[in-house]
Design a protein around this motif. Structure first.
Motif, PDB file in Angstrom:
ATOM      1  N   ALA A 122       0.871  -1.174   0.000  1.00 39.68           N
ATOM      2  CA  ALA A 122       0.000   0.000   0.000  1.00 39.68           C
ATOM      3  C   ALA A 122       0.909   1.224   0.000  1.00 39.68           C
ATOM      4  O   ALA A 122       2.078   1.147   0.360  1.00 39.68           O
ATOM      5  CB  ALA A 122      -0.900   0.007   1.232  1.00 39.68           C
ATOM      6  N   ALA A 238      -6.395  -1.947   0.449  1.00 40.15           N
ATOM      7  CA  ALA A 238      -7.320  -0.841   0.189  1.00 40.15           C
ATOM      8  C   ALA A 238      -7.589  -0.047   1.460  1.00 40.15           C
ATOM      9  O   ALA A 238      -7.605   1.193   1.440  1.00 40.15           O
ATOM     10  CB  ALA A 238      -8.619  -1.374  -0.404  1.00 40.15           C
ATOM     11  N   ASN A 241      -4.514   2.029   2.322  1.00 33.11           N
ATOM     12  CA  ASN A 241      -4.421   3.206   1.462  1.00 33.11           C
ATOM     13  C   ASN A 241      -5.375   4.304   1.911  1.00 33.11           C
ATOM     14  O   ASN A 241      -5.018   5.494   1.926  1.00 33.11           O
ATOM     15  CB  ASN A 241      -4.712   2.827   0.007  1.00 33.11           C
ATOM     16  CG  ASN A 241      -3.509   2.252  -0.708  1.00 33.11           C
ATOM     17  OD1 ASN A 241      -2.370   2.554  -0.371  1.00 33.11           O
ATOM     18  ND2 ASN A 241      -3.757   1.422  -1.705  1.00 33.11           N
ATOM     19  N   THR A 277      -2.379   0.370  -5.837  1.00 32.62           N
ATOM     20  CA  THR A 277      -3.798   0.099  -5.630  1.00 32.62           C
ATOM     21  C   THR A 277      -4.231  -1.251  -6.181  1.00 32.62           C
ATOM     22  O   THR A 277      -5.335  -1.707  -5.887  1.00 32.62           O
ATOM     23  CB  THR A 277      -4.651   1.188  -6.287  1.00 32.62           C
ATOM     24  OG1 THR A 277      -4.322   1.279  -7.684  1.00 32.62           O
ATOM     25  CG2 THR A 277      -4.397   2.538  -5.620  1.00 32.62           C
TER      26      THR A 277
END
Length: 278
Positions: A122, A238, A241, A277
Motif C-alpha cells: 500500500a 485498500a 491506502n 492500488t
C-alpha cells in the motif's frame, strides 16, 4: 576527495566483529497472529532506526514509521495497546509477511518490482533518497568516488543491491543485519561510509552520542518510495491506502514528520501520491 579505501586488514577485523554481532537481533517474543485475532494486530517495524522505528530503553517504540503504523492500526479498529510491534530486519520482511507472522510492515520498505513479485504494497507514504553517511571531516563529491571506498549496508536492502549492480561495483561492501552494526566501523575508520536512505542516515547522525561525528555526503543516488507491505492478495491494502490518505488530509502526516524527522534537520519532501492500488 579526502577518503581512501579502508585497509584489507581493517576490513577483515570488521567482518569478524560484525559477524559475531549479527547472529540474532532481539530476544523479545516476536510471535504474531498475522490475522489480528484476539483483538490484537501485529505490525512489523524497525527497532534500530532513530526518527523512524526505534525501540527505546524503556521498551516503548518511537519514530515516524511507528506513528504511521499506529494511525493505520487505529483506522483498522485497533487501539495502541492492542498493537504488537515485531522487529522486521530488511532480509526478513518478505518472509514475515508470507508466513503470516505480521499483518503489515511499516519499516522503511522501498517498493520495488522484485519485491512486488512476493508481497503487495500500500502507499507509498514517504519518499527518500539513497546517500552516504561519512565522517564529518571527510568528503565524497561524486558517484565515481564511491568505487574507491569500503562501504557498509544491510543485507536484503535496495541500497546494498544498487551499489553492487549500478553505482559502484568496484567498491568494497559489507552487508550486515542492521545499519546500527555499521556505525562502529565508520567511527573507527574500518569502513569509509554507510550507504542507505538519507532519512535513515540523518537519524543516526542526529543521535546525541553521534553529534558532530558524521554527516551526509549529499549525493542523491535514487528515489526510494516507502510502502506498507502486506501479504500477496491481502484485502488490507485498500483499507491501508484509505488510512494513509486520511492521515495526510487531516494533517497528522505532517505533524508526525515534524515530530520525528524534523529534529535531525532533514528536509522531508511532501507526502507522495498513492499509487499501489492493484
Amino acid at each position: 576527495m579526502k577518503l581512501r579505501k579502508a585497509s584489507a586488514l581493517a576490513a577483515s577485523v570488521l567482518a569478524l566483529s560484525l559477524t559475531a554481532t549479527a547472529c540474532g537481533s532481539s530476544d523479545d517474543d516476536n510471535g504474531g497472529s498475522g490475522d489480528g485475532g484476539g483483538g490484537k494486530i501485529t505490525v512489523g517495524i524497525k527497532f534500530d532506526q532513530p526518527g523512524l522505528g526505534l525501540k527505546t530503553p524503556d521498551g516503548t517504540f518511537a519514530g515516524f514509521d511507528v506513528d504511521v503504523a499506529t494511525y493505520i492500526a487505529g483506522e483498522l479498529g485497533y487501539t495502541p495497546e492492542n498493537i504488537n510491534f515485531v522487529e522486521s530486519p530488511s532480509p526478513e520482511r518478505e518472509n514475515l509477511l508470507k508466513r503470516g507472522d505480521v499483518d503489515f510492515i511499516v519499516a522503511t520498505y522501498s517498493i520495488t518490482d522484485t519485491r512486488k513479485q512476493e508481497v503487495d504494497f500500500a502507499g507509498p507514504y514517504f519518499v527518500a533518497h539513497q546517500d552516504l553517511l561519512i565522517r564529518a571531516d571527510e568528503d565524497v563529491t561524486s558517484e565515481d568516488d564511491i568505487n574507491n571506498l569500503t562501504l557498509c549496508s544491510v543485507a536484503g536492502s535496495t541500497p546494498a543491491q544498487r551499489i553492487k549492480d549500478e553505482i559502484a561495483p568496484d567498491a568494497g561492501l559489507f552487508e550486515q543485519a542492521t545499519y546500527s552494526e555499521c556505525l562502529a566501523g565508520l567511527e573507527n575508520g574500518q569502513v569509509d561510509a554507510i550507504t542507505t536512505d538519507d532519512v535513515i542516515l540523518a537519524g543516526y547522525a542526529a543521535q546525541d552520542q553521534h553529534q558532530g561525528k558524521f554527516k551526509l555526503a549529499g549525493l542523491n543516488l535514487s528515489d526510494e518510495f516507502y510502502g506498507i507491505g502486506v501479504q500477496k492478495g491481502s484485502d488490507l491494502r485498500a483499507d491501508i491506502n484509505t488510512a494513509i490518505q486520511k492521515m495526510i488530509d487531516d494533517g497528522e502526516w505532517d505533524a508526525a514528520i515534524e515530530k520525528n524527522v524534523g529534529p535531525s534537520g532533514y528536509a522531508a519532501e511532501g507526502a507522495p501520491e498513492i499509487t499501489e492500488t492493484n
